[in-house]
Design a protein around this motif. Structure first.
Motif, PDB file in Angstrom:
ATOM      1  N   ASN A  31       0.802  -1.221   0.000  1.00 37.19           N
ATOM      2  CA  ASN A  31       0.000   0.000   0.000  1.00 37.19           C
ATOM      3  C   ASN A  31       0.837   1.275   0.000  1.00 37.19           C
ATOM      4  N   TYR A  32       2.153   1.104  -0.137  1.00 30.67           N
ATOM      5  CA  TYR A  32       3.043   2.267  -0.151  1.00 30.67           C
ATOM      6  C   TYR A  32       4.030   2.070  -1.286  1.00 30.67           C
ATOM      7  N   PHE A  33       4.138   3.117  -2.170  1.00 28.60           N
ATOM      8  CA  PHE A  33       4.906   2.973  -3.395  1.00 28.60           C
ATOM      9  C   PHE A  33       5.821   4.191  -3.576  1.00 28.60           C
ATOM     10  N   PRO A  34       7.058   4.080  -3.165  1.00 27.32           N
ATOM     11  CA  PRO A  34       7.984   5.199  -3.333  1.00 27.32           C
ATOM     12  C   PRO A  34       8.805   5.058  -4.610  1.00 27.32           C
ATOM     13  N   ILE A  50       3.570   7.431  -3.166  1.00 25.25           N
ATOM     14  CA  ILE A  50       2.115   7.433  -3.219  1.00 25.25           C
ATOM     15  C   ILE A  50       1.609   6.289  -2.365  1.00 25.25           C
ATOM     16  N   ARG A  51       0.490   6.535  -1.753  1.00 23.17           N
ATOM     17  CA  ARG A  51      -0.146   5.485  -0.951  1.00 23.17           C
ATOM     18  C   ARG A  51      -1.390   4.997  -1.670  1.00 23.17           C
ATOM     19  N   VAL A  64       3.144  10.622 -10.155  1.00 20.60           N
ATOM     20  CA  VAL A  64       3.042   9.168 -10.047  1.00 20.60           C
ATOM     21  C   VAL A  64       1.567   8.795 -10.086  1.00 20.60           C
ATOM     22  N   THR A  65       1.266   7.732 -10.806  1.00 22.98           N
ATOM     23  CA  THR A  65      -0.096   7.219 -10.879  1.00 22.98           C
ATOM     24  C   THR A  65      -0.114   5.798 -10.363  1.00 22.98           C
ATOM     25  N   LEU A  66      -1.225   5.402  -9.793  1.00 26.56           N
ATOM     26  CA  LEU A  66      -1.370   4.067  -9.217  1.00 26.56           C
ATOM     27  C   LEU A  66      -2.695   3.472  -9.631  1.00 26.56           C
ATOM     28  N   ASN A  67      -2.653   2.252 -10.123  1.00 28.23           N
ATOM     29  CA  ASN A  67      -3.859   1.495 -10.448  1.00 28.23           C
ATOM     30  C   ASN A  67      -3.823   0.239  -9.587  1.00 28.23           C
ATOM     31  N   LYS A  68      -4.539   0.274  -8.472  1.00 31.68           N
ATOM     32  CA  LYS A  68      -4.496  -0.855  -7.536  1.00 31.68           C
ATOM     33  C   LYS A  68      -5.101  -2.118  -8.112  1.00 31.68           C
ATOM     34  N   PRO A  94       4.185  -3.227   2.080  1.00 32.65           N
ATOM     35  CA  PRO A  94       2.916  -3.304   2.822  1.00 32.65           C
ATOM     36  C   PRO A  94       2.823  -2.255   3.924  1.00 32.65           C
ATOM     37  N   GLY A  95       3.904  -1.522   4.118  1.00 31.91           N
ATOM     38  CA  GLY A  95       3.905  -0.474   5.121  1.00 31.91           C
ATOM     39  C   GLY A  95       4.276  -0.972   6.494  1.00 31.91           C
TER      40      GLY A  95
END
Lengths: 112, 116
Positions: A31-34, A50-51, A64-68, A94-95
């Motif tokens: 859930n955490y993407f640096p 981004i979280r 930054v873009t995120l597609n979970k 996973p944090g």
């Protein structure tokens, strides 16, 4: 465990153009993407993160873009400059106190 | 951002000797520290995770008796490469985070180890 794939491994762009680096991850618990930038012989520096509760984050020329759902996240650099030349690493975690897994890196070259 | 100091930056040693690398968080309490190994033009390979006061958790394939990690305080972790051999030559880099860094990882400047 987590597996982070990063593409492309090398990227050359003309100064002023945009650069996009893409990563995928395997662990739905992440859930955490640096994103880190590493210049030759130097330490990795955090440039943006981004979280999972947001889909996009922007900081000046970097976004930054995120597609979970698809487990994809991307780094976008606009109006590239020669000083953007470096190796960029994405990562996922996973944090909490859990480990951060890095992608294989993208060597970005901005041609003046 | 938070500052992580790593020493030495470069070390050359003879085969069979041990080398200690220090990683310090200067302005925050590092509840977790990570140690990586990085080969030229390659990614950061996680070796182990250490939480203050606990035994380190090693990644698969990393010999815990060869790479001794100590995280005795909230500002210091050490990596000791025991009985070093030429194949241990590499760039070793630490990172740290704490409750005040909001999950962000901050890296040391790395140590280039050359074993003759």
């Amino acid at each position: 465990g987590e597996n982070v794939e990063q593409h492309p491994s090398t990227l050359s762009v003309q100064e002023g153009d945009s650069a996009v680096i893409k990563c995928t991850y395997s662990d739905s618990a992440s859930n955490y993407f640096p994103w880190y930038k590493q210049e030759l012989g130097k330490r990795p520096q955090l440039i943006i993160d981004i979280r999972s509760n947001v889909g996009e984050k922007k900081d000046q020329r970097i976004a930054v873009t995120l597609n979970k759902t698809a487990k994809h996240f991307s780094l976008h650099i606009t109006e590239t400059q020669p000083e953007d030349s470096a190796v960029y690493f994405c990562a996922a975690s996973p944090g909490g106190y859990q480990k951060v897994t890095f992608g294989t890196g993208t060597k970005l070259q901005v041609i003046p | 951002g938070a500052v992580v100091s790593q020493h030495p930056s470069r070390v050359i040693c003879k085969s069979g000797t041990s080398v200690k690398i220090e990683c310090r968080s200067l302005d925050f309490q590092a509840t977790t520290m990570f140690w990586y190994r990085q080969f030229p033009k390659q990614s950061l390979m996680l070796m182990a995770t250490s939480n203050e006061g606990s035994k380190a958790t090693y990644e698969q394939g990393v010999e815990k008796d060869k790479f001794l990690i100590n995280h005795a305080s909230l500002t210091l972790s050490t990596l000791t490469v025991t009985s070093a051999h030429p194949e241990d030559s590499s760039f070793y880099i630490c990172s740290a985070r704490g409750t005040s860094t909001n999950e962000k990882l901050f890296f040391g400047s790395g140590t280039q180890l050359s074993v003759l």
